[in-house]
Write a protein that holds these residues in place. Structure first.
Motif, PDB file in Angstrom:
ATOM      1  N   CYS A 101      34.043  72.332  68.923  1.00 40.81           N
ATOM      2  CA  CYS A 101      35.493  72.694  68.152  1.00 40.81           C
ATOM      3  C   CYS A 101      35.065  73.889  68.551  1.00 40.81           C
ATOM      4  O   CYS A 101      33.879  74.397  68.798  1.00 40.81           O
ATOM      5  CB  CYS A 101      35.272  72.260  66.688  1.00 40.81           C
ATOM      6  SG  CYS A 101      34.095  72.916  65.626  1.00 40.81           S
ATOM      7  N   ILE A 102      36.515  74.587  67.788  1.00 43.44           N
ATOM      8  CA  ILE A 102      36.782  76.405  68.043  1.00 43.44           C
ATOM      9  C   ILE A 102      36.252  77.257  66.510  1.00 43.44           C
ATOM     10  O   ILE A 102      37.037  76.437  66.171  1.00 43.44           O
ATOM     11  CB  ILE A 102      37.195  76.511  69.143  1.00 43.44           C
ATOM     12  CG1 ILE A 102      37.427  76.109  70.210  1.00 43.44           C
ATOM     13  CG2 ILE A 102      37.826  78.823  69.183  1.00 43.44           C
ATOM     14  CD1 ILE A 102      35.969  76.659  71.297  1.00 43.44           C
ATOM     15  N   THR A 103      35.425  77.915  66.715  1.00 43.80           N
ATOM     16  CA  THR A 103      35.286  78.068  64.794  1.00 43.80           C
ATOM     17  C   THR A 103      36.496  79.487  64.974  1.00 43.80           C
ATOM     18  O   THR A 103      37.414  79.091  65.857  1.00 43.80           O
ATOM     19  CB  THR A 103      34.269  79.284  64.871  1.00 43.80           C
ATOM     20  OG1 THR A 103      34.345  80.753  65.709  1.00 43.80           O
ATOM     21  CG2 THR A 103      33.438  78.776  64.596  1.00 43.80           C
ATOM     22  N   ALA A 104      37.251  79.504  63.652  1.00 41.64           N
ATOM     23  CA  ALA A 104      38.396  80.527  63.253  1.00 41.64           C
ATOM     24  C   ALA A 104      38.346  81.978  64.942  1.00 41.64           C
ATOM     25  O   ALA A 104      39.498  82.764  64.631  1.00 41.64           O
ATOM     26  CB  ALA A 104      38.211  80.453  62.028  1.00 41.64           C
ATOM     27  N   LYS A 105      36.903  82.301  64.760  1.00 40.32           N
ATOM     28  CA  LYS A 105      36.693  84.024  65.532  1.00 40.32           C
ATOM     29  C   LYS A 105      36.892  83.623  66.823  1.00 40.32           C
ATOM     30  O   LYS A 105      36.832  84.546  67.713  1.00 40.32           O
ATOM     31  CB  LYS A 105      35.624  84.573  64.876  1.00 40.32           C
ATOM     32  CG  LYS A 105      35.826  84.603  63.754  1.00 40.32           C
ATOM     33  CD  LYS A 105      34.507  85.501  63.409  1.00 40.32           C
ATOM     34  CE  LYS A 105      34.507  86.145  62.196  1.00 40.32           C
ATOM     35  NZ  LYS A 105      33.485  86.563  61.473  1.00 40.32           N
ATOM     36  N   GLY A 106      37.208  82.592  67.172  1.00 42.37           N
ATOM     37  CA  GLY A 106      36.936  81.994  68.756  1.00 42.37           C
ATOM     38  C   GLY A 106      35.982  81.675  69.402  1.00 42.37           C
ATOM     39  O   GLY A 106      36.272  80.720  70.804  1.00 42.37           O
ATOM     40  N   LYS A 107      34.813  81.673  68.445  1.00 46.04           N
ATOM     41  CA  LYS A 107      33.877  80.508  68.685  1.00 46.04           C
ATOM     42  C   LYS A 107      32.742  79.915  69.484  1.00 46.04           C
ATOM     43  O   LYS A 107      33.961  78.853  68.687  1.00 46.04           O
ATOM     44  CB  LYS A 107      32.712  81.687  68.325  1.00 46.04           C
ATOM     45  CG  LYS A 107      31.267  81.363  68.760  1.00 46.04           C
ATOM     46  CD  LYS A 107      30.153  81.525  67.780  1.00 46.04           C
ATOM     47  CE  LYS A 107      28.915  81.400  68.056  1.00 46.04           C
ATOM     48  NZ  LYS A 107      27.599  82.443  67.350  1.00 46.04           N
ATOM     49  N   PRO A 108      33.167  78.818  70.972  1.00 46.00           N
ATOM     50  CA  PRO A 108      32.741  77.697  71.114  1.00 46.00           C
ATOM     51  C   PRO A 108      31.518  77.280  70.275  1.00 46.00           C
ATOM     52  O   PRO A 108      30.650  77.953  70.232  1.00 46.00           O
ATOM     53  CB  PRO A 108      32.713  77.409  72.242  1.00 46.00           C
ATOM     54  CG  PRO A 108      32.706  79.072  72.871  1.00 46.00           C
ATOM     55  CD  PRO A 108      32.788  79.548  71.990  1.00 46.00           C
ATOM     56  N   ILE A 109      31.649  75.760  69.629  1.00 46.26           N
ATOM     57  CA  ILE A 109      30.376  75.236  69.386  1.00 46.26           C
ATOM     58  C   ILE A 109      29.869  74.045  70.024  1.00 46.26           C
ATOM     59  O   ILE A 109      30.931  73.441  69.979  1.00 46.26           O
ATOM     60  CB  ILE A 109      30.179  74.654  67.704  1.00 46.26           C
ATOM     61  CG1 ILE A 109      31.168  75.779  67.006  1.00 46.26           C
ATOM     62  CG2 ILE A 109      28.894  74.335  67.199  1.00 46.26           C
ATOM     63  CD1 ILE A 109      31.526  75.841  65.307  1.00 46.26           C
ATOM     64  N   LYS A 110      28.574  74.530  70.591  1.00 54.50           N
ATOM     65  CA  LYS A 110      28.541  73.736  71.278  1.00 54.50           C
ATOM     66  C   LYS A 110      26.386  73.456  71.704  1.00 54.50           C
ATOM     67  O   LYS A 110      25.537  74.043  70.898  1.00 54.50           O
ATOM     68  CB  LYS A 110      28.626  73.980  72.789  1.00 54.50           C
ATOM     69  CG  LYS A 110      27.884  75.657  73.001  1.00 54.50           C
ATOM     70  CD  LYS A 110      28.417  75.483  74.720  1.00 54.50           C
ATOM     71  CE  LYS A 110      29.706  75.650  75.372  1.00 54.50           C
ATOM     72  NZ  LYS A 110      30.650  76.209  76.361  1.00 54.50           N
ATOM     73  N   PRO A 111      26.321  72.846  71.424  1.00 54.14           N
ATOM     74  CA  PRO A 111      25.096  72.842  71.533  1.00 54.14           C
ATOM     75  C   PRO A 111      23.812  73.166  72.268  1.00 54.14           C
ATOM     76  O   PRO A 111      24.524  73.821  73.552  1.00 54.14           O
ATOM     77  CB  PRO A 111      24.099  71.211  72.120  1.00 54.14           C
ATOM     78  CG  PRO A 111      25.427  70.782  72.815  1.00 54.14           C
ATOM     79  CD  PRO A 111      26.907  70.914  72.244  1.00 54.14           C
ATOM     80  N   LYS A 112      22.779  74.070  72.054  1.00 55.56           N
ATOM     81  CA  LYS A 112      22.365  75.382  72.413  1.00 55.56           C
ATOM     82  C   LYS A 112      20.845  74.336  73.422  1.00 55.56           C
ATOM     83  O   LYS A 112      20.378  74.941  74.161  1.00 55.56           O
ATOM     84  CB  LYS A 112      21.772  76.186  71.571  1.00 55.56           C
ATOM     85  CG  LYS A 112      22.893  76.761  71.665  1.00 55.56           C
ATOM     86  CD  LYS A 112      22.996  77.541  70.649  1.00 55.56           C
ATOM     87  CE  LYS A 112      23.788  78.711  70.483  1.00 55.56           C
ATOM     88  NZ  LYS A 112      23.732  79.634  69.521  1.00 55.56           N
ATOM     89  N   THR A 113      20.212  72.879  73.126  1.00 59.21           N
ATOM     90  CA  THR A 113      18.932  72.622  73.342  1.00 59.21           C
ATOM     91  C   THR A 113      19.588  71.319  73.737  1.00 59.21           C
ATOM     92  O   THR A 113      20.672  70.747  73.223  1.00 59.21           O
ATOM     93  CB  THR A 113      17.420  72.261  72.082  1.00 59.21           C
ATOM     94  OG1 THR A 113      18.372  72.173  70.821  1.00 59.21           O
ATOM     95  CG2 THR A 113      17.981  73.664  72.019  1.00 59.21           C
ATOM     96  N   LEU A 114      18.249  70.371  73.973  1.00 61.81           N
ATOM     97  CA  LEU A 114      18.780  68.772  74.712  1.00 61.81           C
ATOM     98  C   LEU A 114      18.426  68.091  72.972  1.00 61.81           C
ATOM     99  O   LEU A 114      18.933  67.408  73.232  1.00 61.81           O
ATOM    100  CB  LEU A 114      17.438  68.641  75.420  1.00 61.81           C
ATOM    101  CG  LEU A 114      17.752  68.775  76.601  1.00 61.81           C
ATOM    102  CD1 LEU A 114      16.304  68.830  77.481  1.00 61.81           C
ATOM    103  CD2 LEU A 114      18.875  68.791  78.010  1.00 61.81           C
TER     104      LEU A 114
END
Length: 330
Positions: A101-114
């Motif tokens: 999803c996207i935070t209120a500040k427009g930052k995408p939340i995505k996995p950073k590791t396997l």
């Protein structure tokens, strides 16, 4: 000395790859004992053949992340290096999949590791997922992000945050008593669900009542009013019961206070000398501040008195000159 050349399409990719003050490339150079130099659209890697091969794979992996819109940081650079050392750099594409999803500040939340990627897939594909790992690895953060995403997509009606009602290798914290005196969370959940169901039913009934009045069907309207009254009574009863259950256990907060106070007293006793030193420093600082204020006040008063005396002197001199001039004319 072995050398390998990597072609880069755009200069922006090179800038992102090298990072601020070349910090990303320095990590690669120190990790594999190689030399990395940028010449226009080419990146030259020189050193031992095996190390050059690993550094080249790491740089290509980082370029893959850059091309997919990822901002490089020391964390994901080190992670890419660890994947290269394990021979799993081909799995980098799996990390740059769909964002949660996207935070209120427009930052995408995505996995950073396997591991995070696998964790999200488990949450998505299973009813219950248990996550275990060191602090700061994103377990709670990603779980909440997935919950918010499901709530927004109307896949779930409610997000429930819970804690264990029994000990799981640790203290219960501020819920004193055994299970016999703990709140009945299952009963509370049923009562809350009853309230929600009544709300939904009442909304539907009010719409039906509006249509019945519009159609001038008095019999149907009377029946709907009776149903509304019954559901309102049921909702009020559930709300009263849930309030009574929560009030019955409201002493938990009061019961926790003595434990907190006792813990503070123990810490104060253990650090008594420290608190004495802090108090002495505070008193000394306070005295210095009061002395400085008194000196400033005395100085201001003295300056005021001197200014008044000087003004009086000037006035007297002016009057004397005026009198002398007058006498001279006479």
């Amino acid at each position: 000395m072995f050398e390998q050349v990597i072609n880069v399409d755009r200069m922006e990719q090179t800038v992102s790859l090298f990072g601020s003050f070349d910090e990303n490339i320095r990590l690669i150079e120190s990790q594999y004992n190689v030399k990395v130099v940028s010449r226009g659209s080419e990146i030259k890697v020189s050193g031992d053949a095996e190390n050059v091969a690993k550094a080249t794979r790491a740089i290509n992996g980082l370029l893959t992340l850059i091309n997919r819109g990822e901002a490089l940081s020391e964390q994901n650079v080190r992670y890419v290096l660890s994947l290269v050392n394990e021979g799993n750099e081909d799995k980098l594409c799996e990390m740059t999949g769909d964002c949660v999803c996207i935070t209120a500040k427009g930052k995408p939340i995505k996995p950073k590791t396997l591991g995070q990627k696998k964790y999200l897939e488990c949450i998505k594909n299973n009813t219950i997922t248990l996550g275990a790992g060191p602090a700061g690895t994103g377990k709670t953060y990603l779980a909440v992000a997935m919950a918010v995403n499901a709530f927004r997509a109307k896949e779930v009606n409610r997000i429930i945050l819970t804690r264990p009602a029994v000990e799981a290798g640790e203290k219960l914290g501020f819920l004193p008593g055994d299970l016999l005196v703990q709140p009945d969370f299952t009963e509370l959940e049923k009562l809350f669900d009853t309230e929600d169901a009544c709300d939904d039913k009442l909304k539907a009934l009010y719409l039906e009542l509006k249509d019945a009045k519009k159609a001038k069907d008095s019999a149907k309207a009377k029946s709907i009013k009776a149903d509304i009254k019954a559901y309102e009574a049921k909702k009020a009863e559930a709300r009263k019961a849930s309030k009574a259950e929560m009030d019955r256990h409201a002493y938990f907060a009061r019961a926790a206070k003595p434990y907190l106070d006792a813990e503070k007293l123990i810490k104060q006793e253990e650090n008594y000398q420290h608190f004495e030193d802090v108090a002495a420093m505070y008193e000394e600082s306070k005295a210095r501040k009061e002395q400085a204020e008194a000196e400033a006040e005395a100085k201001a008063l003295k300056e005021k008195q001197e200014a008044e005396a000087y003004a009086a002197q000037l006035k007297a001199e002016k009057a004397a000159k005026k009198a002398a001039k007058k006498n001279k004319l006479n």
